[in-house]
Design a protein around this motif. Structure first.
Motif, PDB file in Angstrom:
ATOM      1  N   PRO A 333      18.179 -20.487  13.970  1.00 47.84           N
ATOM      2  CA  PRO A 333      18.900 -21.206  12.918  1.00 47.84           C
ATOM      3  C   PRO A 333      20.256 -20.572  12.590  1.00 47.84           C
ATOM      4  O   PRO A 333      20.366 -19.336  12.483  1.00 47.84           O
ATOM      5  CB  PRO A 333      17.973 -21.119  11.704  1.00 47.84           C
ATOM      6  CG  PRO A 333      16.672 -20.586  12.204  1.00 47.84           C
ATOM      7  CD  PRO A 333      16.932 -19.877  13.479  1.00 47.84           C
ATOM      8  N   GLY A 334      21.240 -21.407  12.458  1.00 46.89           N
ATOM      9  CA  GLY A 334      22.527 -20.982  11.900  1.00 46.89           C
ATOM     10  C   GLY A 334      23.352 -20.068  12.781  1.00 46.89           C
ATOM     11  O   GLY A 334      24.242 -19.388  12.275  1.00 46.89           O
ATOM     12  N   CYS A 335      23.097 -20.033  14.067  1.00 49.81           N
ATOM     13  CA  CYS A 335      23.829 -19.092  14.917  1.00 49.81           C
ATOM     14  C   CYS A 335      24.723 -19.786  15.941  1.00 49.81           C
ATOM     15  O   CYS A 335      25.124 -19.182  16.941  1.00 49.81           O
ATOM     16  CB  CYS A 335      22.854 -18.155  15.618  1.00 49.81           C
ATOM     17  SG  CYS A 335      21.990 -17.080  14.453  1.00 49.81           S
ATOM     18  N   LYS A 341      31.061 -12.499  22.692  1.00 49.54           N
ATOM     19  CA  LYS A 341      30.590 -11.118  22.649  1.00 49.54           C
ATOM     20  C   LYS A 341      29.117 -11.057  22.204  1.00 49.54           C
ATOM     21  O   LYS A 341      28.306 -10.310  22.748  1.00 49.54           O
ATOM     22  CB  LYS A 341      31.481 -10.328  21.676  1.00 49.54           C
ATOM     23  CG  LYS A 341      31.321  -8.835  21.779  1.00 49.54           C
ATOM     24  CD  LYS A 341      32.304  -8.083  20.864  1.00 49.54           C
ATOM     25  CE  LYS A 341      31.759  -6.706  20.585  1.00 49.54           C
ATOM     26  NZ  LYS A 341      32.351  -6.083  19.414  1.00 49.54           N
ATOM     27  N   GLN A 342      28.838 -11.908  21.228  1.00 50.57           N
ATOM     28  CA  GLN A 342      27.463 -11.893  20.716  1.00 50.57           C
ATOM     29  C   GLN A 342      26.465 -12.453  21.729  1.00 50.57           C
ATOM     30  O   GLN A 342      25.381 -11.907  21.899  1.00 50.57           O
ATOM     31  CB  GLN A 342      27.395 -12.696  19.403  1.00 50.57           C
ATOM     32  CG  GLN A 342      27.980 -11.920  18.212  1.00 50.57           C
ATOM     33  CD  GLN A 342      28.008 -12.762  16.943  1.00 50.57           C
ATOM     34  OE1 GLN A 342      28.684 -13.799  16.889  1.00 50.57           O
ATOM     35  NE2 GLN A 342      27.266 -12.328  15.936  1.00 50.57           N
ATOM     36  N   THR A 347      22.436 -11.491  26.058  1.00 53.18           N
ATOM     37  CA  THR A 347      22.097 -11.548  27.475  1.00 53.18           C
ATOM     38  C   THR A 347      21.744 -10.144  27.983  1.00 53.18           C
ATOM     39  O   THR A 347      20.759  -9.954  28.698  1.00 53.18           O
ATOM     40  CB  THR A 347      23.278 -12.142  28.280  1.00 53.18           C
ATOM     41  OG1 THR A 347      23.622 -13.404  27.707  1.00 53.18           O
ATOM     42  CG2 THR A 347      22.898 -12.339  29.740  1.00 53.18           C
ATOM     43  N   GLU A 348      22.553  -9.163  27.582  1.00 54.16           N
ATOM     44  CA  GLU A 348      22.243  -7.778  27.976  1.00 54.16           C
ATOM     45  C   GLU A 348      20.893  -7.352  27.416  1.00 54.16           C
ATOM     46  O   GLU A 348      20.116  -6.658  28.063  1.00 54.16           O
ATOM     47  CB  GLU A 348      23.352  -6.817  27.486  1.00 54.16           C
ATOM     48  CG  GLU A 348      24.656  -6.955  28.246  1.00 54.16           C
ATOM     49  CD  GLU A 348      24.434  -6.962  29.764  1.00 54.16           C
ATOM     50  OE1 GLU A 348      23.758  -6.029  30.268  1.00 54.16           O
ATOM     51  OE2 GLU A 348      24.912  -7.903  30.429  1.00 54.16           O
ATOM     52  N   TRP A 349      20.636  -7.806  26.197  1.00 51.27           N
ATOM     53  CA  TRP A 349      19.368  -7.434  25.526  1.00 51.27           C
ATOM     54  C   TRP A 349      18.156  -7.919  26.332  1.00 51.27           C
ATOM     55  O   TRP A 349      17.207  -7.180  26.548  1.00 51.27           O
ATOM     56  CB  TRP A 349      19.361  -8.021  24.097  1.00 51.27           C
ATOM     57  CG  TRP A 349      18.272  -7.452  23.231  1.00 51.27           C
ATOM     58  CD1 TRP A 349      18.338  -6.349  22.426  1.00 51.27           C
ATOM     59  CD2 TRP A 349      16.931  -7.963  23.079  1.00 51.27           C
ATOM     60  NE1 TRP A 349      17.137  -6.138  21.788  1.00 51.27           N
ATOM     61  CE2 TRP A 349      16.257  -7.110  22.179  1.00 51.27           C
ATOM     62  CE3 TRP A 349      16.244  -9.051  23.625  1.00 51.27           C
ATOM     63  CZ2 TRP A 349      14.925  -7.306  21.791  1.00 51.27           C
ATOM     64  CZ3 TRP A 349      14.911  -9.249  23.267  1.00 51.27           C
ATOM     65  CH2 TRP A 349      14.267  -8.388  22.351  1.00 51.27           C
ATOM     66  N   VAL A 350      18.204  -9.162  26.812  1.00 53.47           N
ATOM     67  CA  VAL A 350      17.041  -9.671  27.563  1.00 53.47           C
ATOM     68  C   VAL A 350      17.005  -9.104  28.982  1.00 53.47           C
ATOM     69  O   VAL A 350      15.963  -9.159  29.637  1.00 53.47           O
ATOM     70  CB  VAL A 350      16.991 -11.230  27.639  1.00 53.47           C
ATOM     71  CG1 VAL A 350      16.958 -11.837  26.250  1.00 53.47           C
ATOM     72  CG2 VAL A 350      18.145 -11.795  28.461  1.00 53.47           C
ATOM     73  N   GLY A 396      24.331 -26.497  13.892  1.00 54.13           N
ATOM     74  CA  GLY A 396      24.543 -25.135  13.409  1.00 54.13           C
ATOM     75  C   GLY A 396      23.611 -24.120  14.057  1.00 54.13           C
ATOM     76  O   GLY A 396      23.794 -22.915  13.904  1.00 54.13           O
ATOM     77  N   ASP A 397      22.608 -24.598  14.816  1.00 55.56           N
ATOM     78  CA  ASP A 397      21.656 -23.683  15.440  1.00 55.56           C
ATOM     79  C   ASP A 397      22.104 -23.293  16.851  1.00 55.56           C
ATOM     80  O   ASP A 397      22.941 -23.949  17.456  1.00 55.56           O
ATOM     81  CB  ASP A 397      20.265 -24.319  15.524  1.00 55.56           C
ATOM     82  CG  ASP A 397      19.645 -24.512  14.138  1.00 55.56           C
ATOM     83  OD1 ASP A 397      20.243 -24.045  13.145  1.00 55.56           O
ATOM     84  OD2 ASP A 397      18.563 -25.130  14.061  1.00 55.56           O
ATOM     85  N   LEU A 398      21.474 -22.239  17.306  1.00 56.86           N
ATOM     86  CA  LEU A 398      21.723 -21.764  18.662  1.00 56.86           C
ATOM     87  C   LEU A 398      20.403 -21.818  19.426  1.00 56.86           C
ATOM     88  O   LEU A 398      19.419 -21.222  19.003  1.00 56.86           O
ATOM     89  CB  LEU A 398      22.245 -20.318  18.615  1.00 56.86           C
ATOM     90  CG  LEU A 398      22.467 -19.603  19.942  1.00 56.86           C
ATOM     91  CD1 LEU A 398      23.659 -20.193  20.693  1.00 56.86           C
ATOM     92  CD2 LEU A 398      22.678 -18.101  19.704  1.00 56.86           C
ATOM     93  N   VAL A 399      20.383 -22.549  20.532  1.00 55.30           N
ATOM     94  CA  VAL A 399      19.171 -22.612  21.354  1.00 55.30           C
ATOM     95  C   VAL A 399      19.268 -21.562  22.448  1.00 55.30           C
ATOM     96  O   VAL A 399      20.273 -21.489  23.159  1.00 55.30           O
ATOM     97  CB  VAL A 399      18.985 -24.016  21.960  1.00 55.30           C
ATOM     98  CG1 VAL A 399      17.741 -24.056  22.850  1.00 55.30           C
ATOM     99  CG2 VAL A 399      18.887 -25.070  20.867  1.00 55.30           C
ATOM    100  N   LEU A 400      18.221 -20.717  22.540  1.00 56.26           N
ATOM    101  CA  LEU A 400      18.186 -19.695  23.590  1.00 56.26           C
ATOM    102  C   LEU A 400      17.082 -20.069  24.567  1.00 56.26           C
ATOM    103  O   LEU A 400      15.975 -20.437  24.160  1.00 56.26           O
ATOM    104  CB  LEU A 400      17.915 -18.323  22.975  1.00 56.26           C
ATOM    105  CG  LEU A 400      18.950 -17.842  21.944  1.00 56.26           C
ATOM    106  CD1 LEU A 400      18.533 -16.502  21.342  1.00 56.26           C
ATOM    107  CD2 LEU A 400      20.338 -17.739  22.589  1.00 56.26           C
ATOM    108  N   ILE A 401      17.377 -19.971  25.855  1.00 59.81           N
ATOM    109  CA  ILE A 401      16.432 -20.419  26.876  1.00 59.81           C
ATOM    110  C   ILE A 401      16.238 -19.330  27.927  1.00 59.81           C
ATOM    111  O   ILE A 401      17.207 -18.760  28.436  1.00 59.81           O
ATOM    112  CB  ILE A 401      16.937 -21.708  27.569  1.00 59.81           C
ATOM    113  CG1 ILE A 401      17.267 -22.783  26.513  1.00 59.81           C
ATOM    114  CG2 ILE A 401      15.879 -22.240  28.546  1.00 59.81           C
ATOM    115  CD1 ILE A 401      17.911 -24.036  27.080  1.00 59.81           C
TER     116      ILE A 401
END
Lengths: 609, 609
Positions: A333-335, A341-342, A347-350, A396-401
């Motif tokens: 939500p809200g990202c 950069k974020q 991506t680096e995190w996963v 307003g959300d960010l979907v991560l796949i």
């Protein structure tokens, strides 16, 4: 007694009383000719006032931090009161004092925000334990202990002690063993849990048993595991799963009420293991927040009855999704306005080895209704919208796949969900959400040995409706590749885990109480009759003499306390913990033993180089 | 739930209710066409009545002893009530039943007076635990546990768990050790008691600590000792001996009141160790009865300030008394008419190796005022009367006299006193007499090593008045023969034992809290600075940072329960005890371990032939 009152006890009503206090010097402050000392004990802090008349004596016996001091005098009303502490209305006008013991300068400050690092604090644990932060943890632990006992006592449970020197029957985890001097060549084991004993007590008719008891597992210590840990161990006879769930969710609610003053009046949620894996990718989901998994692609043989969404990504020539066994999305939500950069950082995190994914696909659901994605060139905005909608994303959300092999991808998505939940402040220390996870598979497949292992433990009963399947089929796996088609693969356990804020705090099951079924279970785990008899002959024997239906649960006491205390670290809730190498650095244990001990025990070292 | 009520619950008020019970078949009695079954669970026994209508079903599913049965029906008022059991007014008119589990014939009867021998009962402990006699013991144990926790909680004590995997510092008893896989070549020890940890908690400011905790000692097991046993372990800061005595005699009184309904309102008697040895020949005298020792001759260097009665036996040319270091008499009430056979039997009794005396002298104080003795030819009737009078004997009493070396004779007389007290019914199971024994010597002399050992343990403080003596003298013993003249021989400990009916149920002390004094103690016990640092560096370290005055006590929980339960055997009060070889015969533990375990632990066997 060296005192008449504690350092947390005096109030305005005590003014003019003659009292004696004893405690530790927290601070010494000199103002002109008078000296103020904050005296500390377990109960609080009281201000002492040394007038000019005592200066000569103070010069001769200077006070320092952590000195043990006894002081006698009159209680005095303070002119400038300290509203922050319960004793802040008064001070002690010291008439005489004795230094009971001196202290050298501590290696770190005895304060909530200490300057001591972990290693130093562990080495001087007796000083670390003086800090208010640690004291509060141990007080909470005692309160949980006390509440647990009170509730279980009211419910007719009996505390019955089971032995610590038992028989080694390594099944899952490794046993700690203890050489027996009186029986040379033989060893006791320390219990990994009192499992078989509590079952025997049910056979003996004790009906409702509990213990708060130390257990031992010789495992390689991941962060925050201890070789010795404490369980709230419980068992009941003549019960079905529903009875156990009710009894013990009420225990946890009672603890919440008594210890934290929290009325947990809502019903405890329940979820099948399959739903937990499907919706959260995790058998201990943190349900304080949503962000559920949208399974776009998944292996049909694992989740047969679920709706397929592969059409959302199929046929776009995006090789990563096309080749993946599993594709899973979450809507954060809200990202949507995350910068490059974020998203790169995520991506680096996963891609870190702990998560182990090859990459991360994102779709930004912009506030203006447009969509922007890292895979724009494969998917039209319409397609992106369809995926985002299916994942429940709003503007307003960010979907991560994530995409890849089933097990790893599901786990990674779960980790990513938890990480985003944490970053976004959805995982609040002071919010508590309980959950029962039910209907676990009874067996897991052990590839190396091509046989079944018990997911919970070998004493867990299958669901009543699965008993016939278990009895009437040969547990042997003819075709390793097709193990999922074996009838045993679908047997569900009569087992339950209690999850609090994404942590498994307890687990248990309805047990097998029929000899034949227990033998079948042992057989499925690869034990022949001789081995069964050698390891568990006493239990199979007990089941011949009228064993009642029974079941129980065990809570991880250290973990329960740490979550109640809003901390991630169980070590902070153990008075004398060990480090990750299983060492007590304060004692310097384990350590070498004497030759005499080796001789008496009739063992010797056999060190590899 | 498999039941609506327990088997101890139904009363006349429940008549006509529809209920379901579950439990074990105690008895099956057939009267014509109807069948009575006594159904048993932890809470009691309820009679079930199976009418003729169920005969066909019973024929198909015959019931046997210890079958697990579920029965549903109406509560019925019994025509012939059983006044002996709380449920005796009613019975259950069975409408339907299910056999939940069958039982083969138990190897012994599940009754108070079982036909099972010790070995059989231990092997099938899960059946033995079903017997009412054993169940009552475990219920009493739980009640004592509960009362202990309640009292200590009210007194602000905190239960704080101390570790089980600690460092081996063998002082008195042998440690059980645990090889560390993660630290090859090194071992943990299991705690003989949490002694140093509870002292550290005092240094940490926890003030009032307790634990009901398992402890371990690898000692050769005399009858009724267990390798693992349970302690009520307590410690307090800022206290003097008097505070500890008050706190813990009130604990025991609270337990008496709560568990047994006994108002122990009288003051607890106190006795110095020297008086206990002088009057009872024993440091844990049973004061439920008199029959105190009359010391006729004794070594002056041990009991310097006592009245000498040697003139009563001296100068009569009776070689046995003349040569003896010690002569002690007891007056046994009402036994003057013992026959020759009876006095011979007593003589044999004292000559048994466990007692080890060469013979027994007696004086019969006849009812007619005459005296008759086994040493008539050495002593005139007047002399005999004088001895008997001194021993406090009245007409009708029998005076028994033992002579020989001090230690053995005193111990033997004490044993004889206890035996006579038992035979005469003076040691009643339901009479309870508490006693504090105080002022123990701090040190004992270890002849082999020509050094001191701590009588209690190395952390016990000397009496405040003896601290200077301890600090200012060299502990080394120059002249072994004259060790009693060393200043250390007269140092008294700030220690106390609580005795109940002739059993030491608890012991403790005010502890050393000064680093220098602790070092002096270690030195006296033959430890050089290096060894002190290696074994107890953490404690000496802790004493540098403001250690408060403190003291405590530990009660033997198993023993306390067994005496409260009126039994001599602690085994009867332990759910799963070990036998005298330290074996659990039910589990068949200890046992051999796998090669894999040896490899992982990097140890191997080193068996003597």
């Amino acid at each position: 007694m060296f005192r008449t009152h504690t350092c947390g006890e005096l109030r305005a009503a005590d003014v003019n009383q003659e009292v004696t206090l004893a405690g530790w010097v927290q601070t010494v402050r000199k103002f002109g000719s008078i000296t103020f000392v904050d005296l500390r004990d377990r109960y609080g802090i009281t201000q002492l006032l040394f007038s000019e008349a005592l200066n000569a004596q103070l010069d001769e016996n200077p006070l320092g931090r952590e000195f043990v001091l006894q002081a006698t005098g009159k209680v005095n009303e303070r002119s400038n009161k300290n509203k922050n502490i319960p004793t802040g209305d008064v001070e002690l006008l010291v008439e005489s004092f004795t230094i009971l013991n001196k202290s050298v300068t501590p290696p770190f400050t005895i304060q909530d925000d200490t300057d001591g690092g972990d290693d130093l604090r562990m080495k001087y644990r007796y000083l670390d334990l003086r800090r208010n932060a640690v004291k509060k943890n141990l007080e909470l632990r005692y309160a949980v202990n006390r509440a647990t006992r009170d509730y279980l006592h009211q419910q007719n449970f009996m505390d019955i002690e089971t032995p610590f020197l038992i028989k080694s029957t390594p099944e899952g985890a490794r046993d700690f063993v203890v050489p027996s001097r009186m029986n040379p060549g033989e060893f006791y084991a320390l219990p990994q849990s009192p499992q078989t004993f509590k079952q025997l007590l049910m056979v003996s008719g004790y009906d409702r048993y509990y213990q708060i008891v130390k257990c031992f597992r010789d495992e390689d210590l991941r962060a925050d595991r201890q070789p010795e840990f404490t369980q709230i161990d419980c068992e009941m006879a003549f019960v079905k799963q529903e009875d156990v769930l009710n009894m013990f969710e009420n225990l946890i609610k009672y603890i919440f009420k008594t210890v934290k003053g929290i009325d947990y009046s809502e019903a405890v949620e329940r979820m099948s293991w399959q739903e937990a894996m499907w919706q959260y990718g995790n058998d201990k989901p943190d349900i304080r927040f949503g962000m559920k998994l949208l399974n776009i692609k998944y292996p049909r043989h694992v989740f047969a009855d679920k709706e397929e969404n592969a059409h959302l990504v199929d046929g776009a020539d995006f090789q990563v999704f096309d080749a993946a066994e599993t594709v899973i999305a979450i809507a954060v939500p809200g990202c949507s306005e995350y910068t490059r950069k974020q998203t790169d950082e995520l991506t680096e995190w996963v891609k870190r080895p702990q998560i182990g994914m090859k990459g991360l696909v994102f779709i930004k659901c912009n506030a203006d209704g447009t969509y922007k994605s890292s895979v724009d060139k494969f998917y039209s905005e319409e397609k992106l919208k369809a995926i985002a909608d299916a994942a429940g994303a709003k503007a307003g959300d960010l979907v991560l796949i994530l995409a890849g092999a089933e097990e790893r991808t599901r786990k990674a998505t779960s980790e990513l969900r938890l990480e985003m939940g944490k970053r976004l402040g959805f995982r609040k220390d002071d919010e508590f959400k309980l959950l029962w996870v039910l209907d676990f598979p009874l067996f897991e497949y052990a590839e190396e040995e091509n046989r079944w292992v018990a997911r919970h433990h070998p004493f867990t009963s299958p669901k009543p409706s699965d008993i016939d399947t278990m009895i009437n089929n040969n547990p042997a796996i003819e075709n390793a590749a097709e193990y999922l088609k074996h009838p045993y693969a679908n047997i569900k356990a009569n087992a339950y885990d209690m999850v609090l804020n994404g942590n498994e705090i307890g687990g248990g099951s309805i047990r097998i109480y029929q000899k034949e079924l227990q033998q079948k279970m042992f057989e499925a785990l690869g034990m022949d009759a001789e081995e069964q008899q050698h390891k568990f002959g006493f239990l199979l024997g007990a089941f011949e003499y009228g064993a009642p239906p029974h079941g129980g649960i065990a809570f991880g006491f250290d973990r329960l306390c740490s979550i109640m205390g809003g901390s991630e670290s169980i070590r902070d809730f153990i008075a004398f913990p060990k480090n990750n190498s299983g060492r007590d650095v304060m004692l310097d244990a384990p350590s070498a033993i004497d030759d005499k001990q080796f001789t008496e025990l009739q063992i010797k070292l056999d060190l590899k180089d």
